[in-house]
Design an enzyme around this catalytic site. Structure first.
Site, short mmCIF file in Angstrom:
data_model
loop_
_atom_site.label_atom_id
_atom_site.label_comp_id
_atom_site.label_asym_id
_atom_site.label_seq_id
_atom_site.Cartn_x
_atom_site.Cartn_y
_atom_site.Cartn_z
N CYS A 225 0.96 -1.20 -0.10
CA CYS A 225 -0.16 0.15 -0.15
C CYS A 225 0.91 1.29 -0.08
CB CYS A 225 -1.03 -0.08 1.40
SG CYS A 225 -0.31 -0.10 2.85
N ASN B 76 2.36 1.40 4.48
CA ASN B 76 2.48 0.27 5.09
C ASN B 76 2.30 0.35 6.70
OD1 ASN B 76 5.31 -2.18 5.47
ND2 ASN B 76 3.32 -2.57 5.16
N ASP C 219 -8.16 3.85 1.20
CA ASP C 219 -7.49 4.05 2.39
C ASP C 219 -8.27 4.61 3.36
OD1 ASP C 219 -5.14 5.26 4.00
OD2 ASP C 219 -4.37 6.46 2.45
N CYS D 130 -1.41 0.94 7.56
CA CYS D 130 -2.64 0.47 7.66
C CYS D 130 -3.41 -0.83 6.81
CB CYS D 130 -3.57 1.83 7.10
SG CYS D 130 -3.45 3.20 8.01
N ARG D 131 -3.27 -0.61 5.59
CA ARG D 131 -3.94 -1.80 4.69
C ARG D 131 -2.87 -2.72 4.62
NH1 ARG D 131 -5.15 1.96 -0.21
NH2 ARG D 131 -3.34 3.18 0.72
N SER D 132 -1.81 -2.65 3.82
CA SER D 132 -1.03 -3.74 3.78
C SER D 132 -0.51 -4.65 5.04
CB SER D 132 0.20 -3.38 2.85
OG SER D 132 0.98 -2.61 3.48
P1 4NP Z 1 -1.82 2.83 4.29
O1 4NP Z 1 -2.43 4.49 4.91
O2 4NP Z 1 -1.27 3.13 2.82
O3 4NP Z 1 -2.85 1.92 3.99
O4 4NP Z 1 -0.68 2.44 5.21
C1 4NP Z 1 -1.57 5.40 4.95
C2 4NP Z 1 -0.75 5.71 6.02
C3 4NP Z 1 -0.04 6.75 6.04
C4 4NP Z 1 -0.29 7.86 5.19
C5 4NP Z 1 -0.89 7.56 4.03
C6 4NP Z 1 -1.55 6.35 4.08
N1 4NP Z 1 0.53 8.80 5.13
O5 4NP Z 1 0.30 9.74 4.29
O6 4NP Z 1 1.44 9.10 6.07
#
Ligand code: 4NP
Length: 161
Positions: free
Chosen positions: A13, A16, A128, A18-20
């Site tokens: 994602c 790294n 997201d 939240c989702r992955s």
């Molecule tokens: P992820 O979510 O891609 O599912 O881990 C996010 C976590 C942090 C950020 C963006 C998306 N960020 O911009 O810090």
């Protein structure tokens, strides 16, 4: 096809955190349930959270569903990942494009969109949940679990051990 080879799957994602990490956790749990000896990891196309544990909301939703992801640590995806993993799945289209942009010419991993694995959900992104509320993480868990179950089943059917 597997031909008895051990599969290794990387979920990617943006951050790294939240989702992955949830995709990795859900897939590990399903692979274990099916007796599939697969290696699983996750990474982000962005490196801002490298070294961080998953978002507490991801840890919580996984725990509510009987899976512990608290030991995971974020890292940025690397070119080597395209040679060391057999399968790489992006959680959304932006990250799929990001992966395609950095894939080395000698990449051997099969690269795809995670929800293309889930019948009836092809072409969809795992949204997201980072800027949303806790309910968004339940949606994420539902999405990644659907794909993880379909993937584990497919790897068994294809003869990966
Ligand atoms: P992820 O979510 O891609 O599912 O881990 C996010 C976590 C942090 C950020 C963006 C998306 N960020 O911009 O810090």
């Amino acid at each position: 096809m597997g031909d008895g080879v051990k599969a290794s799957v990387l979920f990617v994602c943006l951050g790294n955190i939240c989702r992955s990490p949830l995709a990795e956790g859900a897939f590990r749990a399903e692979a274990q349930r099916l007796g599939l000896e697969v290696m699983a990891d996750s990474a982000g196309t962005g490196g801002w959270h490298a070294g961080d544990p998953p978002d507490p909301r991801s840890v919580a939703v996984a725990r509510r569903n009987g899976v512990d992801i608290s030991g995971q640590r974020a890292r940025k995806v690397s070119k080597d990942d395209f040679r060391t993993f057999t399968h790489i799945y992006a959680l959304d289209h932006d990250n799929l494009e990001g992966l395609q942009a950095i894939a080395p010419r000698d990449a051997t991993a099969e690269l795809g969109l995670l929800l293309d694995l889930a019948p009836g959900h092809e072409g969809r992104a795992v949204a997201d949940p980072y800027y949303g509320d806790d309910a968004g993480f339940d949606v994420t868990w539902r999405d990644v679990t659907m794909a993880a179950k379909a993937l584990a089943r497919r790897l068994v059917e294809e003869g990966w051990r």
